[in-house]
Design an enzyme around this catalytic site. Structure first.
Site: not given
Length: 272
Positions: A165, A259
């Protein structure tokens, strides 16, 4: 400065129950007590920085619901819901959609077949939305999002599966300033970042593997995982303070501070 608002989800059901990135190992697993302590330490550190934290209700059989950054992208009162590449994560979407709908957001879904994994792969630096693609999200999803928002979207290709990501290897600090791990991007992606962000602080490989880029920025304070002393020194030179919170239990799943958080005041508000 607006008071930051962040969504978190307690790690009641967090664990390594499947393997969808190189960090995850079911045989190694995670320590539930340590995970809870580390999550609480991050939560409390953000509270001390003046952050308002709202909570999702944990759900059994959804171990990665704790990683709220992947839920979607908040822009004003709109919540652009993620379209996950992996079915095990797609099961989270109804819970996130319900939470945002109950809290007054308009829930927007991208067309079928476009992969988009929220603030994990879409980060504003100034007015520009930088969008990671290839491993989880795809370019078409970000292009569609850019059309909906009327914003400039600059796709950057991620080439290292450990940095799957964008928020694992790139962290906007303020308009024109960001952290990044150069080796996570292809040559063109590096040129895009260098051409559009005047001040880039490169993170070393050892500290990138500690997810030093997966940080939460609150004004002039940057919250990172422990073991990122060189990064901390560089940030201090740039006028930032740092707070280190050990998050190794979440690193086992390929996540860290960023996250575990989602900006509710809008992802673009994370870098005034």
């Amino acid at each position: 400065m607006r008071q930051p608002r962040i969504l978190m989800c307690p790690p009641d059901f967090y664990g390594i129950e499947y393997e969808i990135n190189p960090w995850m190992s079911r045989s190694r697993g995670s320590d539930n007590n340590r995970a809870r302590q580390q999550w609480q330490a991050l939560h409390d550190s953000l509270l001390r920085l003046g952050v308002t934290i709202e909570l999702m209700t944990p759900q059994p059989a959804l171990p990665d619901l704790v990683f709220t950054a992947n839920a979607g992208l908040v822009i004003g009162t709109q919540f652009f819901s993620s379209s996950f590449r992996h079915e095990v994560r797609a099961r989270e979407t109804p819970h996130f959609d319900a939470w945002f709908s109950r809290h007054g957001f308009t829930v927007v879904h991208l067309p079928e077949g476009l992969y988009f994994e929220g603030a994990g792969d879409a980060l504003f630096c100034g007015p520009t939305l930088f969008a990671g693609y290839r491993i989880r999200s795809d370019v078409r999803g970000h292009q569609h999002l850019g059309q909906l928002l009327g914003k400039q979207v600059l796709p950057v290709e991620l080439i290292n599966p450990r940095f799957y990501h964008l928020d694992t290897c790139f962290c906007p600090l303020a308009p024109g300033e960001a952290l990044y791990y150069p080796a996570a991007f292809d040559a063109y992606g590096r040129k895009v970042l260098e051409a559009n962000i005047p001040r880039l602080l490169a993170v070393s490989e050892p500290e990138a593997l500690r997810f030093g880029c997966n940080a939460v920025v609150v004004g002039k304070t940057v919250v990172t995982n422990t073991g990122c002393e060189q990064l901390g020194a560089g940030l201090h030179v740039w006028g930032y303070q740092t707070v280190a919170v050990e998050l190794d239990e979440f690193l086992k799943a390929g996540g860290s501070a960023k996250c575990l958080t989602l900006r509710l005041d809008g992802e673009e508000a994370a870098v005034w």
